[in-house]
Design a protein around this motif. Sequence first.
Motif, PDB file in Angstrom:
ATOM      1  N   GLY A 104      41.240  44.257  63.567  1.00  0.00           N
ATOM      2  CA  GLY A 104      40.830  42.734  63.086  1.00  0.00           C
ATOM      3  C   GLY A 104      41.153  41.761  62.836  1.00  0.00           C
ATOM      4  N   VAL A 105      41.209  40.696  62.032  1.00  0.00           N
ATOM      5  CA  VAL A 105      41.640  39.389  61.693  1.00  0.00           C
ATOM      6  C   VAL A 105      41.794  39.452  60.113  1.00  0.00           C
ATOM      7  CG1 VAL A 105      39.024  38.682  61.884  1.00  0.00           C
ATOM      8  CG2 VAL A 105      41.375  37.928  63.071  1.00  0.00           C
ATOM      9  N   ARG A 198      33.771  33.176  66.635  1.00  0.00           N
ATOM     10  CA  ARG A 198      33.212  33.991  66.455  1.00  0.00           C
ATOM     11  C   ARG A 198      32.937  34.409  67.651  1.00  0.00           C
ATOM     12  NH1 ARG A 198      29.822  29.733  64.326  1.00  0.00           N
ATOM     13  NH2 ARG A 198      28.248  29.227  67.065  1.00  0.00           N
ATOM     14  N   ARG A 199      33.336  33.730  68.636  1.00  0.00           N
ATOM     15  CA  ARG A 199      33.271  34.841  70.055  1.00  0.00           C
ATOM     16  C   ARG A 199      34.771  35.203  69.993  1.00  0.00           C
ATOM     17  NH1 ARG A 199      31.971  29.666  71.722  1.00  0.00           N
ATOM     18  NH2 ARG A 199      34.167  28.999  72.688  1.00  0.00           N
ATOM     19  N   PHE A 200      36.026  35.470  69.549  1.00  0.00           N
ATOM     20  CA  PHE A 200      37.121  35.969  69.688  1.00  0.00           C
ATOM     21  C   PHE A 200      36.555  37.324  68.579  1.00  0.00           C
ATOM     22  CE2 PHE A 200      41.067  36.840  66.928  1.00  0.00           C
ATOM     23  CZ  PHE A 200      41.643  36.976  68.700  1.00  0.00           C
ATOM     24  N   LEU A 201      35.645  36.935  67.558  1.00  0.00           N
ATOM     25  CA  LEU A 201      35.355  38.074  66.752  1.00  0.00           C
ATOM     26  C   LEU A 201      34.740  39.250  67.335  1.00  0.00           C
ATOM     27  CD1 LEU A 201      34.696  36.301  63.279  1.00  0.00           C
ATOM     28  CD2 LEU A 201      36.598  37.508  63.783  1.00  0.00           C
ATOM     29  N   ALA A 202      34.109  38.402  67.631  1.00  0.00           N
ATOM     30  CA  ALA A 202      32.696  39.048  68.655  1.00  0.00           C
ATOM     31  C   ALA A 202      33.492  39.831  70.014  1.00  0.00           C
ATOM     32  CB  ALA A 202      31.521  38.609  69.337  1.00  0.00           C
ATOM     33  N   ASP A 203      33.952  39.341  70.855  1.00  0.00           N
ATOM     34  CA  ASP A 203      34.608  39.506  71.954  1.00  0.00           C
ATOM     35  C   ASP A 203      35.974  40.578  72.038  1.00  0.00           C
ATOM     36  OD1 ASP A 203      32.287  38.239  73.012  1.00  0.00           O
ATOM     37  OD2 ASP A 203      33.630  36.919  73.936  1.00  0.00           O
ATOM     38  N   ARG A 204      37.294  40.565  70.780  1.00  0.00           N
ATOM     39  CA  ARG A 204      38.326  40.816  70.843  1.00  0.00           C
ATOM     40  C   ARG A 204      38.757  41.600  69.425  1.00  0.00           C
ATOM     41  NH1 ARG A 204      41.774  37.043  73.005  1.00  0.00           N
ATOM     42  NH2 ARG A 204      42.809  38.704  73.182  1.00  0.00           N
ATOM     43  N   LEU A 205      37.176  42.833  69.041  1.00  0.00           N
ATOM     44  CA  LEU A 205      37.878  43.019  67.514  1.00  0.00           C
ATOM     45  C   LEU A 205      37.108  44.459  68.307  1.00  0.00           C
ATOM     46  CD1 LEU A 205      37.402  41.365  64.296  1.00  0.00           C
ATOM     47  CD2 LEU A 205      38.873  41.199  65.697  1.00  0.00           C
ATOM     48  N   GLY A 208      34.025  48.861  64.718  1.00  0.00           N
ATOM     49  CA  GLY A 208      34.486  48.615  62.810  1.00  0.00           C
ATOM     50  C   GLY A 208      35.240  47.896  63.142  1.00  0.00           C
ATOM     51  N   ALA A 209      36.267  46.910  63.543  1.00  0.00           N
ATOM     52  CA  ALA A 209      37.752  46.871  62.456  1.00  0.00           C
ATOM     53  C   ALA A 209      36.925  45.541  61.769  1.00  0.00           C
ATOM     54  CB  ALA A 209      37.829  45.699  63.714  1.00  0.00           C
ATOM     55  N   PRO A 210      37.944  45.464  60.807  1.00  0.00           N
ATOM     56  CA  PRO A 210      37.318  44.928  59.280  1.00  0.00           C
ATOM     57  C   PRO A 210      37.739  42.635  59.168  1.00  0.00           C
ATOM     58  CG  PRO A 210      39.313  45.638  58.715  1.00  0.00           C
ATOM     59  CD  PRO A 210      38.747  46.101  59.917  1.00  0.00           C
ATOM     60  N   VAL A 211      37.117  42.347  58.674  1.00  0.00           N
ATOM     61  CA  VAL A 211      37.477  40.950  58.791  1.00  0.00           C
ATOM     62  C   VAL A 211      38.203  41.170  57.557  1.00  0.00           C
ATOM     63  CG1 VAL A 211      36.649  38.931  58.718  1.00  0.00           C
ATOM     64  CG2 VAL A 211      35.891  40.095  60.138  1.00  0.00           C
ATOM     65  N   LEU A 212      39.498  40.959  56.881  1.00  0.00           N
ATOM     66  CA  LEU A 212      40.130  39.998  55.965  1.00  0.00           C
ATOM     67  C   LEU A 212      40.309  37.948  55.386  1.00  0.00           C
ATOM     68  CD1 LEU A 212      41.518  42.666  56.047  1.00  0.00           C
ATOM     69  CD2 LEU A 212      44.131  42.268  55.215  1.00  0.00           C
ATOM     70  N   GLY A 298      27.602  44.474  61.691  1.00  0.00           N
ATOM     71  CA  GLY A 298      28.216  45.714  61.238  1.00  0.00           C
ATOM     72  C   GLY A 298      29.886  46.044  60.487  1.00  0.00           C
ATOM     73  N   ARG A 299      30.339  44.979  60.279  1.00  0.00           N
ATOM     74  CA  ARG A 299      31.943  45.147  60.245  1.00  0.00           C
ATOM     75  C   ARG A 299      32.181  44.616  58.490  1.00  0.00           C
ATOM     76  NH1 ARG A 299      34.945  44.233  64.893  1.00  0.00           N
ATOM     77  NH2 ARG A 299      32.858  44.130  66.382  1.00  0.00           N
ATOM     78  N   ARG A 300      33.091  45.070  57.696  1.00  0.00           N
ATOM     79  CA  ARG A 300      33.904  45.160  55.910  1.00  0.00           C
ATOM     80  C   ARG A 300      33.982  43.779  56.531  1.00  0.00           C
ATOM     81  NH1 ARG A 300      34.397  48.429  52.193  1.00  0.00           N
ATOM     82  NH2 ARG A 300      34.664  47.074  50.065  1.00  0.00           N
TER      83      ARG A 300
END
Length: 470
Positions: A104-105, A198-205, A208-212, A298-300
């Motif tokens: 997640g991040v 955006r690239r970091f979230l797409a490539d490194r999570l 199903g990893a969430p975002v806080l 598809g992330r929370r």
Amino acid sequence: MHTVREGLMADGAGLAGDRVVSAGSTARVLVAATARALRGADCADLGHTGPVSRFPGAPEPVRRAAVTRAAGRVALTPGQTAEVDAERVARWFVDQYGRGSYPGVVLGSPHGAAAHLAVALGMPWLPAGFEMTVHWAQGGVDRPGGALDHGAALTGRLLAGNDDLHVRQVHCPASRGALAGVTVSLTARWRALPAAYRRFLADRLTPGAPVLLLRDARTWPVLDSGPGHSFQVGCPGSGLDPVDFHPDSHALRQVLRSAGGDAARWEAPQVSSAAGYAEHGVESGFELSARDWAARAGRRLHRVLSPRPEALSAAVADLYRRWLRAAGKTGDRLVVECGRLLDPWQVVRAGLVPYWCENATRRSVEGVEWWLAGSEPFTSVDVLPEPPGVRSPALAGLPQWLAVAGFGGRRRALDRTAARGYPVTSVPTRRATEVLRAQPYDLPVPPPMAPAEAVEVLRDSGTHQGLLVS
């Protein structure tokens, strides 16, 4: 193929991120500290002591001159604002996390407890904006109107190549001292997720990893001076209230006298009575962009809205206590960090509960006192008060910091190096590392807390503190 719009910089051009982002700014320190902790390293290499540390007994004019000279070495020149590439800054932030995937991040407003939360979850922390300081050659600490004019011109140059930013300018002699008269402080906030994020979230999570998303919900009177530029006199972190920046205010007279200014010359721009989010708020477009990305992927996305820094600090301290005890540790040893004096890796290595004070103001220290008064007792309390390098009537005195340490049952420690010359000296981030390295080891480090559990703990613990978790 990358195309270059007229008037904008080519991809990869512009100043490096470590040159743009203010040395010692909270966001910069927190990214560095979090990235190190996630790879099992401490903050022993982080400095930014500031010039006044070399003049502990010097008269105020000498100290102000030292501050001015130091600012000239690190601040951007007005011409360099046109060379700032916010996308390159975003890449610099994410590149500090190296390779690997994450569960997640944590995004949003700068807050030391956010870094500790991210480390407990095994996640990176990324800011929703960054701070810059720029030369103001004809400046004056008592000339907020002049600061506004200068900042508006700088913002025009900055936005010409970065139309995805909103720039909040802050003129606050109470928190910046003499620096407010020789430089202007600009907080650039992204109005959408930058491409590097955006690239970091797409490539490194992981799947199903969430975002806080953490948002500082404090408000302050704000002047919208033009497209993409807003201005505020003073700030919540000063420990003062907006009314204290009125020319008839005794507090303002004290602040300006200490910073080399004159309250008789103070003419602040007229600001509407309506208040907006203060400088560390998150742009609504940034949150919307994060929500859109999470929905498409598809992330929370969980949002944590904090009405004051103490609320998040208390909730994360409670979370750490629960996390440590679930791993068979006592959770009865507390470290009270302040400002840039923090080290998330040494905290988890020693099995400590961290409580982060935003700064050394009475308001901030009262927050930890109230939390301690209502918490289960701790056997030891270590206190790391960061000297702000300025004088202000809003600052906590050393007796108040000592009272915090007094909550320890068997150990009560106030760092003497940080206290020496307080409040006008300064100490580097690595001082926290030096202090915490002396704590006994409490290994192994607990496995990362599950995001869903962390959200529930924040919701349960933070509700009575005023946190809104959704």
